[in-house]
Design a protein around this motif. Structure first.
Motif, PDB file in Angstrom:
ATOM      1  N   ALA A 245       0.923  -1.466   0.114  1.00  0.00           N
ATOM      2  CA  ALA A 245       0.196  -0.290   0.357  1.00  0.00           C
ATOM      3  C   ALA A 245       1.140   1.051  -0.302  1.00  0.00           C
ATOM      4  CB  ALA A 245      -1.280   0.189   1.264  1.00  0.00           C
ATOM      5  N   ARG A 246       0.322   1.909  -0.437  1.00  0.00           N
ATOM      6  CA  ARG A 246       1.160   3.385   0.032  1.00  0.00           C
ATOM      7  C   ARG A 246       1.130   3.981   0.724  1.00  0.00           C
ATOM      8  NH1 ARG A 246      -1.136   6.307  -5.621  1.00  0.00           N
ATOM      9  NH2 ARG A 246      -2.602   5.261  -5.814  1.00  0.00           N
ATOM     10  N   GLY A 247       2.054   5.403   0.879  1.00  0.00           N
ATOM     11  CA  GLY A 247       1.313   6.302   2.310  1.00  0.00           C
ATOM     12  C   GLY A 247       2.012   5.723   3.910  1.00  0.00           C
ATOM     13  N   SER A 248       1.641   5.615   4.832  1.00  0.00           N
ATOM     14  CA  SER A 248       1.610   4.891   6.280  1.00  0.00           C
ATOM     15  C   SER A 248       1.395   3.490   5.786  1.00  0.00           C
ATOM     16  CB  SER A 248       0.996   5.874   6.747  1.00  0.00           C
ATOM     17  OG  SER A 248       0.387   5.151   7.919  1.00  0.00           O
ATOM     18  N   ILE A 249       2.170   2.652   7.101  1.00  0.00           N
ATOM     19  CA  ILE A 249       1.945   1.490   6.807  1.00  0.00           C
ATOM     20  C   ILE A 249       0.419   1.014   7.795  1.00  0.00           C
ATOM     21  CG2 ILE A 249       2.961  -0.156   7.759  1.00  0.00           C
ATOM     22  CD1 ILE A 249       5.384  -0.540   6.501  1.00  0.00           C
ATOM     23  N   LEU A 250       0.679   2.259   8.975  1.00  0.00           N
ATOM     24  CA  LEU A 250      -0.053   1.783  10.151  1.00  0.00           C
ATOM     25  C   LEU A 250      -1.773   2.380   9.789  1.00  0.00           C
ATOM     26  CD1 LEU A 250      -0.706   1.910  13.286  1.00  0.00           C
ATOM     27  CD2 LEU A 250      -0.596   4.649  12.805  1.00  0.00           C
ATOM     28  N   LYS A 251      -1.933   3.371   8.668  1.00  0.00           N
ATOM     29  CA  LYS A 251      -2.852   3.484   7.800  1.00  0.00           C
ATOM     30  C   LYS A 251      -3.786   2.451   7.145  1.00  0.00           C
ATOM     31  CE  LYS A 251      -3.104   8.685   7.826  1.00  0.00           C
ATOM     32  NZ  LYS A 251      -3.059   9.682   7.290  1.00  0.00           N
ATOM     33  N   ALA A 252      -2.830   1.736   6.340  1.00  0.00           N
ATOM     34  CA  ALA A 252      -3.041   0.896   5.464  1.00  0.00           C
ATOM     35  C   ALA A 252      -3.394  -0.737   6.970  1.00  0.00           C
ATOM     36  CB  ALA A 252      -1.484  -0.124   4.844  1.00  0.00           C
ATOM     37  N   ILE A 253      -2.905  -0.598   7.691  1.00  0.00           N
ATOM     38  CA  ILE A 253      -3.004  -1.410   8.490  1.00  0.00           C
ATOM     39  C   ILE A 253      -4.121  -1.466   9.716  1.00  0.00           C
ATOM     40  CG2 ILE A 253      -2.460  -3.015  10.997  1.00  0.00           C
ATOM     41  CD1 ILE A 253       0.403  -2.890  10.066  1.00  0.00           C
TER      42      ILE A 253
ATOM     43  N   VAL B 187      -8.039  14.038  13.032  1.00  0.00           N
ATOM     44  CA  VAL B 187      -9.054  13.242  12.436  1.00  0.00           C
ATOM     45  C   VAL B 187      -9.099  12.060  11.908  1.00  0.00           C
ATOM     46  CG1 VAL B 187     -10.781  14.072  11.326  1.00  0.00           C
ATOM     47  CG2 VAL B 187      -9.364  16.090  11.631  1.00  0.00           C
ATOM     48  N   GLY B 188      -8.396  11.270  11.778  1.00  0.00           N
ATOM     49  CA  GLY B 188      -8.192   9.887  10.999  1.00  0.00           C
ATOM     50  C   GLY B 188      -8.150   9.000  12.491  1.00  0.00           C
ATOM     51  N   GLY B 189      -7.131   9.219  13.356  1.00  0.00           N
ATOM     52  CA  GLY B 189      -7.506   8.735  14.453  1.00  0.00           C
ATOM     53  C   GLY B 189      -8.130   8.278  14.715  1.00  0.00           C
ATOM     54  N   LEU B 190      -8.809   9.618  15.052  1.00  0.00           N
ATOM     55  CA  LEU B 190     -10.316  10.063  15.850  1.00  0.00           C
ATOM     56  C   LEU B 190     -11.538   9.259  15.307  1.00  0.00           C
ATOM     57  CD1 LEU B 190      -9.983  13.747  16.852  1.00  0.00           C
ATOM     58  CD2 LEU B 190      -9.989  12.442  18.583  1.00  0.00           C
ATOM     59  N   ALA B 191     -11.819   9.510  13.906  1.00  0.00           N
ATOM     60  CA  ALA B 191     -12.775   8.186  13.817  1.00  0.00           C
ATOM     61  C   ALA B 191     -12.495   7.225  13.826  1.00  0.00           C
ATOM     62  CB  ALA B 191     -12.539   8.940  11.507  1.00  0.00           C
TER      63      ALA B 191
END
Lengths: 500, 231
Positions: A163-171, B24-28
């Motif tokens: 996935a592109r961007g942050s690994i944490l966000k992908a997880i 905001v992403g984390g809060l969501a």
């Protein structure tokens, strides 16, 4: 080896029947027609066109769907080259040099080499599928629930790494996807889970609805945010057939792209998406004059496009042999197969040889069709792309509504695409990527099923996943991958690949 | 699916919150996790030997929530992207357009209760494609400020006619075409298909009429590329 050819021959006799040939043709045509619309990628296209295959027999339906898939893929490349808008992640790379070529009046050559490269890659990938199909299917038969679970964990880790961007966000997105897949009636106890008491949710969230919302509607909303800045190529399309010089420059990139794409496509967890990026990076690295890239280098179109198509095709392998959809497109294929009463997995090849080999043969035919129908129709696609977005998006909206309505004849499904469209829009706005979420959703149900089954067999012993050698090996591989992806030096390289 | 690679913001931003998007992403994510935990609170957890229906949703919700907490924390530590501004117009009109289609395509029984507020029970009239198609497209079309009613009407009628023939006639998909009350208007011996075709023809005619009735001399030259398409 002789087995392989007799099987392929069997497949071709089925795929070459007049009806199936017609269906492949029709599928390619409508697939391209919808896929060429800016902002409509293969996932939305297939979700929209899924209902039109309902009335057909299973073999015909899958042949047509495969045609739609290739058509949508190629339509996406056309849009990438002519308008600089990638329909999906895999054609992002094509915009770099393809659109520059178009601006130099070489749009025709770019489209031509993309089609020819794709055709070659498709031919090789067809043979790869036919050759690997049987052995992998035998391997799958020794897979138990624990192995399946671990394999899917590996697939999801791949998706995180890719996935592109942050690994944490992908997880986070993958976990959210799996969480969404648990909505609905629990398979073992029959209890309703997280349904808000709504009867429409007791069957769970329909995958086509989720995909259409997140990839169809949300994409419209995202495009509406940007003021119209489509620069449709104003120059002449020019000649379509690449010159001798062009061919000379492209042969090696096409070969390398095909190998890279085919290898990555087999990986569970949407490895295919990495193919074009990897191919582009390789071509740029080994080029004598890397500065040409980004300014209309034909290698930058030939390589990634071949990789794209090879990967698109070999990603059928995990589905047909193991029954695990490696990406969202394949998940839609699972939906289509289930509607026709076919459960994807190792038994398809033995129980439905007509379907299995017919579909493989039709993949090659589909690629040939694309070459034949698309090049003469380029003019039509250009004209379609000149329609302003303020008229295009209501039409896309309409197709989405009708497409999703006709799957189940449920108005609530239509309302849910609006809901998931808004959700997808928020997700994109907050910097998350929706693709891993969809993959998590796709694999979620299968994972839970296999996890529970494996634990029942092992009487609640978690060590079963590590004790069994294949399962343990897969999990170790997943762990290694994750650690490597998190290493600072690799992270930097990974970011560079995606920023290209 | 973003085509624009995310660029880290180069300049140091002042203030406590350094990554508004992460915050905001984390809060969501935390909100979603809380909702899932609340919704699965009545499900039995089970044991590892026999996993209950509630175990996986609860674990997943906690994991999602954990990701959210980390993202929120990162928002204060690391510089991140800001949230791109967006207009309300797009999402509102697109959602309204889709809802209009969903509510008019066939009868929908509505019986909703939001606390003291009670909507229904009533049933929406099933108006079929002939109304739902143009209605959805015209409302949805206003999602862009450049919308023009004339164009949307022509598009709505024309495309609906096309879809009726494609989905209803050629593909035999069971999509309601027109309001049931209008069925008597057609001669009794007409088949369903004939009615469908006649309706589609009428729609196409209406589109053409609007097109020519409001046709003005075009001032902008239409530029046509050379697309002989010869190989």
């Amino acid at each position: 080896m002789g087995d392989l050819f007799s099987n392929l021959h069997h497949g071709f006799t089925i795929a070459l029947s007049l009806q199936n040939l017609g269906l492949a043709f029709l599928g390619c045509l409508v697939g391209t027609l919808i896929g060429v619309l800016p902002g409509v990628g293969p996932i939305a296209t297939i979700a929209m066109l899924l209902p039109i295959t309902f009335g057909l027999d299973p073999v015909g339906a899958l042949i047509m769907l495969a045609g739609i898939y290739y058509g949508a893929q190629y339509g996406g490349s056309t849009t990438a080259i002519l308008v600089n808008i990638p329909g999906e992640a895999t054609s992002v790379v094509t915009t770099l040099d393809g659109h520059q070529m178009a601006r130099q009046g070489r749009a025709g050559v770019a489209l031509g080499i993309a089609a020819i490269g794709s055709f070659f890659a498709g031919t090789v990938a067809t043979i790869v599928i036919a050759a690997l199909g049987a052995p992998l299917t035998r391997l799958a038969l020794v897979f138990g629930p624990a192995e399946y679970f671990s394999l899917m964990v590996l697939g999801l880790v791949f998706a995180v790494v890719l996935a592109r961007g942050s690994i944490l966000k992908a997880i986070a997105m993958i976990l959210l996807g799996i969480l969404l897949s648990t909505v609905g009636t629990d398979l073992e106890t029959g209890e309703e889970r997280m349904t808000f008491g709504l009867t429409i949710l007791s069957d769970g969230i329909d995958f086509a609805v989720l995909a259409m919302g997140v990839f169809g509607i949300a994409e419209i909303l995202r495009n509406l945010d940007h003021t119209e800045s489509r620069d449709v190529v104003r120059q002449a399309i020019g000649r379509l057939l690449p010159s001798k010089e062009d061919f000379k420059q492209s042969i090696a990139p096409v070969l390398r792209g095909t190998a890279i794409g085919a290898a990555l496509g087999i990986l569970p967890g949407n490895g295919a998406v990495l193919g074009p990026f990897a191919s582009y990076t390789v071509e740029k690295k080994i080029a004598k004059d890397p500065r040409r890239f980004g300014r209309g280098a034909i290698e930058g179109v030939a390589g990634p496009e071949s990789a794209n198509n090879a990967g698109a095709q070999t990603s059928f392998i995990p589905l047909l042999t193991l029954g695990i959809p490696p990406n969202a497109v394949m998940a839609l294929m699972v939906g289509a197969m289930t509607i026709h009463g076919i459960i994807p997995g190792p038994q398809v090849m033995t129980k439905n040889p007509d379907l299995f080999w017919g579909m493989i043969a039709s993949m090659w035919i589909g690629n040939l069709m694309l070459l034949i129908i698309n090049l003469p129709l380029v003019g039509l696609w250009v004209r379609l792309l000149k329609v302003p977005y303020r008229l295009l998006f209501p039409a896309i909206l309409m197709f989405c509504c009708i497409g999703i309505y006709s799957i189940n004849s449920l108005p609530t499904d239509v309302m849910f695409i609006a809901f998931f469209g808004l959700v997808g829009y928020v997700i994109i706005k907050l910097g998350f990527e929706p693709a891993p979420m969809l993959l998590g959703f796709v694999l979620g149900k299968l994972m839970e099923e296999n996890l529970r089954r494996a634990l029942i067999i092992s009487r609640g012993d978690m060590m079963t996943f590590l004790d069994r050698p294949v399962s343990g090996g897969l999990l170790a591989l997943a762990l290694i991958l994750l650690v490597i992806a998190l290493l600072p030096s690799i992270r930097k390289g990974r970011d560079e690949v995606f920023v290209e | 699916m973003s085509s624009v690679p995310e660029r880290p913001v180069a300049q140091q931003r002042r203030g406590l919150i350094r990554g508004p998007q992460s915050l905001v992403g984390g809060l969501a994510l935390i909100a979603v996790a809380r909702l899932a935990l609340y919704l699965s609170s009545d499900l039995s957890q089970g044991t590892l030997r026999a996993i209950g229906p509630g175990m996986l949703p609860r674990w997943l919700a906690m994991a999602v929530g954990f990701c959210g907490v980390v993202l929120v924390a990162l928002a204060f530590i690391k510089d991140g992207d800001r949230i791109e501004p967006s207009t309300w117009r797009g999402p509102v009109f697109v959602a309204l357009g889709i809802m209009a289609f969903a509510l008019t395509i066939r009868p929908v029984a509505i019986d909703l209760a939001f606390g003291p507020l009670h909507i229904g029970p009533f049933t929406t009239p099933g108006l079929g494609m002939i109304i739902a198609g143009p209605l959805g497209m015209i409302i949805g079309g206003y999602a862009t400020p450049e919308a023009r009613l004339r164009d949307l009407v022509i598009l709505g009628f024309g495309l609906t006619a096309f879809c009726m023939v494609l989905f209803g006639d050629l593909l035999n998909l069971p999509i309601p075409i027109f309001p049931q009350s209008l069925a008597q208007l057609f001669p009794a011996d007409w088949s369903q298909k004939a009615i469908l075709r006649a309706t589609a023809a009428l729609m196409a005619l209406a589109a053409a009429l609007v097109f020519f009735a409001t046709h003005r001399d075009r001032t902008a030259p239409v530029d046509m590329p050379d697309h002989s398409g010869r190989i």
